[in-house]
Design a protein around this motif. Structure first.
Motif, PDB file in Angstrom:
ATOM      1  N   ASP A 253       1.060   4.954  -3.711  1.00  0.00           N
ATOM      2  CA  ASP A 253       0.638   5.962  -2.749  1.00  0.00           C
ATOM      3  C   ASP A 253      -0.849   5.855  -2.465  1.00  0.00           C
ATOM      4  OD1 ASP A 253       0.304   8.162  -1.146  1.00  0.00           O
ATOM      5  OD2 ASP A 253       0.271   9.586  -2.810  1.00  0.00           O
TER       6      ASP A 253
ATOM      7  N   HIS B 145       5.777  -2.721   8.145  1.00  0.00           N
ATOM      8  CA  HIS B 145       6.596  -1.842   7.318  1.00  0.00           C
ATOM      9  C   HIS B 145       8.073  -2.199   7.430  1.00  0.00           C
ATOM     10  CE1 HIS B 145       7.658   0.526  10.979  1.00  0.00           C
ATOM     11  NE2 HIS B 145       6.405   0.336  11.304  1.00  0.00           N
TER      12      HIS B 145
ATOM     13  N   LEU C 283      -1.706   7.058   0.697  1.00  0.00           N
ATOM     14  CA  LEU C 283      -1.815   8.057   1.763  1.00  0.00           C
ATOM     15  C   LEU C 283      -2.393   9.357   1.233  1.00  0.00           C
ATOM     16  CD1 LEU C 283       1.636   7.472   3.499  1.00  0.00           C
ATOM     17  CD2 LEU C 283      -0.585   6.559   4.185  1.00  0.00           C
TER      18      LEU C 283
ATOM     19  N   GLU D 177       6.980   8.594  -4.614  1.00  0.00           N
ATOM     20  CA  GLU D 177       5.976   7.639  -4.155  1.00  0.00           C
ATOM     21  C   GLU D 177       5.519   6.793  -5.331  1.00  0.00           C
ATOM     22  OE1 GLU D 177       3.615   9.579  -0.536  1.00  0.00           O
ATOM     23  OE2 GLU D 177       3.428  10.738  -2.378  1.00  0.00           O
TER      24      GLU D 177
ATOM     25  N   GLU E 227       0.247   9.947   7.716  1.00  0.00           N
ATOM     26  CA  GLU E 227       0.376   8.611   8.306  1.00  0.00           C
ATOM     27  C   GLU E 227      -0.171   8.606   9.727  1.00  0.00           C
ATOM     28  OE1 GLU E 227       3.830   5.967   7.296  1.00  0.00           O
ATOM     29  OE2 GLU E 227       4.700   7.839   6.554  1.00  0.00           O
TER      30      GLU E 227
ATOM     31  N   GLU F 166       7.832   4.249  -0.964  1.00  0.00           N
ATOM     32  CA  GLU F 166       8.362   5.593  -1.169  1.00  0.00           C
ATOM     33  C   GLU F 166       9.835   5.659  -0.834  1.00  0.00           C
ATOM     34  OE1 GLU F 166       5.831   7.851   1.558  1.00  0.00           O
ATOM     35  OE2 GLU F 166       7.589   8.168   2.833  1.00  0.00           O
TER      36      GLU F 166
ATOM     37  N   SER G 285       0.805  -1.225   0.000  1.00  0.00           N
ATOM     38  CA  SER G 285       0.000   0.000   0.000  1.00  0.00           C
ATOM     39  C   SER G 285       0.836   1.272   0.000  1.00  0.00           C
ATOM     40  CB  SER G 285      -0.930   0.015   1.215  1.00  0.00           C
ATOM     41  OG  SER G 285      -0.189  -0.040   2.426  1.00  0.00           O
ATOM     42  N   GLN G 286       2.114   1.158   0.258  1.00  0.00           N
ATOM     43  CA  GLN G 286       2.978   2.345   0.288  1.00  0.00           C
ATOM     44  C   GLN G 286       4.382   1.940  -0.096  1.00  0.00           C
ATOM     45  OE1 GLN G 286       3.000   4.329   4.102  1.00  0.00           O
ATOM     46  NE2 GLN G 286       4.612   5.751   3.529  1.00  0.00           N
TER      47      GLN G 286
END
Length: 431
Positions: free
Chosen positions: A69, A424, A71, A66, A140, A41, A38-39
């Motif tokens: 992205d 993460h 977010l 990103e 975040e 970067e 989902s992320q």
């Protein structure tokens, strides 16, 4: 933007002989959630400083790529930021930001710091009572460290000694406020709790107006001071006063036929507070109390004739840290927030209480660090549990693995994100 290039050169003429230094960090981060990756970067954060006999110039920038992205899914416009503090969209995947940009130095008995900077007041960790000079970026939520969440502002800070006391006076003409993820774009951490998002009838069309600052730089500046001292018996105490626009917008509605427009406006408040901390053997005691005037509270729009109520607010925190065990750090905090003039149509409780618990331990000559932290609302039972372990692979390279888990009722501050649990991975390289 040309001023950012000219300013260091002008300063250099006043700083000769000067010493220049270039430093920075590269951070790569990947996040896995229920929906998959989902992320993704990469952040390059270089800094440049120029030090002379009397003054220093410091600047820090961030270039963020990103690739994935969720977010901020669409290019942001940042209506809550002033023109000088906005991030720059280069394209759909790349943004640039001036994080800090200031000069500092002494003129006689005064220490001046002029430019874009962070001003840190208070003793609390994770949540805040008196540390309100800088707004926060909630892209975040509250999952990153405070230094990362704070939005630096263009500020004039002057410090001087008055007997045994240290006086810091700040003037903030920068009209930038909290950056809140946009629910309309499907942002991961956009607020959905009725504590922050009012309910409207299903048969009405709802339009959300962008929040707007007045643009009157002098008249609508924030201003305040912090008076602090360190006593002979070890107490670090401070007195704070801040006259400011609160960083979260006040919501109100206007209705035309079947259309509802939700307006967003920023309101003034006076903050008066006291902080105190002391080391007592293996323990460190930390405390803050703050009294704010004219705080606006959202009402239950379905059952109330008004959109918000206005009341003073009394907030405080008591924290205890313990370092009596080798390589172990323990911390606990209790936060309380009380509405002094309460009304039954306000959606939150009159007194909200939260606690934080933190356990941290280092291993292998402090090359490994494991951290567990819990933040929970006493009123609703919802909370956040965080775990991370990082490895100092070398003097310039840190590897981190972590997990964030939300729990509780989806109407609470933390419970609203209970479907956003994640793990993460990150790599941080310093140069």
């Amino acid at each position: 933007m040309w001023a950012f290039a000219i300013f260091p050169l002008v300063l250099f003429m006043f700083c000769v002989p000067a010493v220049a230094e270039v430093r920075g960090e590269f951070n790569s981060k990947a996040v896995l959630s229920e929906s998959g990756l989902s992320q993704l970067e990469q952040n390059l954060t270089p800094s440049f400083s120029l030090s002379g006999d009397k003054f220093r110039f410091y600047s820090e920038y961030r270039l963020r790529i990103e690739t994935i992205d969720e977010l901020e899914p669409e290019q942001f416009t940042e209506p809550s930021s002033s023109d000088l503090s906005k991030r720059m969209n280069i394209n759909d995947y790349l943004e640039f930001e001036v994080r800090e940009f200031f000069i500092d130095g002494y003129i006689d008995d005064f220490f001046l710091k002029l430019g874009k900077q962070q001003v840190v007041w208070g003793q609390s960790d994770g949540l805040r009572v008196l540390d309100v000079v800088n707004p926060l970026n909630y892209r975040e939520f509250i999952l990153t460290e405070f230094d990362e969440r704070r939005i630096p502002l263009w500020t004039v800070s002057i410090e001087t000694s008055i007997g045994q006391w240290q006086l810091q006076t700040v003037w903030v003409p920068d009209q930038t406020y909290d950056n809140l993820p946009d629910l309309r774009t499907g942002a991961t951490f956009a607020f959905t709790s009725p504590l922050y998002v009012p309910s409207t009838p299903a048969n009405q069309i709802v339009n959300l107006a962008e929040p707007k600052a007045s643009g009157k730089i002098i008249k609508d500046s924030d201003v305040g001071f912090r008076l602090s001292t360190f006593t002979n018996d070890g107490w670090d105490t401070g007195i704070v006063y801040f006259y400011h626009f609160r960083d979260n917008p006040v919501l109100s509605r206007s209705i035309s036929n079947f259309d509802v427009t939700i307006e967003q406006a920023y309101k003034r408040s006076h903050l008066i507070g006291i902080s105190a901390s002391n080391a007592l053997g293996d323990f460190i005691l930390r405390s803050e109390v703050g009294y704010s005037t004219n705080v606006h509270y959202l009402t239950d729009w379905a059952n109330s004739s008004v959109d918000y109520r206005v009341s003073p607010q009394l907030a405080g925190v008591l924290g205890i840290d313990y370092q009596g065990i080798s390589n172990v750090f323990l911390s606990g905090q209790v936060f309380a927030n009380h509405i002094t003039s309460f009304s039954d149509d306000i959606v939150r409780k009159q007194t909200e209480i939260q606690y934080t618990l933190r356990y941290e331990q280092t291993f292998e000559n402090e090359t490994w660090t494991a951290t567990i932290q819990n933040i929970q609302s006493i009123n609703r039972g919802d909370g956040l549990l965080q775990f991370s372990i990082n490895h100092q692979y070398s003097s310039v390279l840190i590897l981190t693995f972590g997990a964030d888990a939300f729990y509780g009722n989806n109407e609470g501050l933390f419970g609203q994100f209970k479907s956003e649990d994640r793990v993460h991975f990150s790599l941080n390289y310093s140069f």
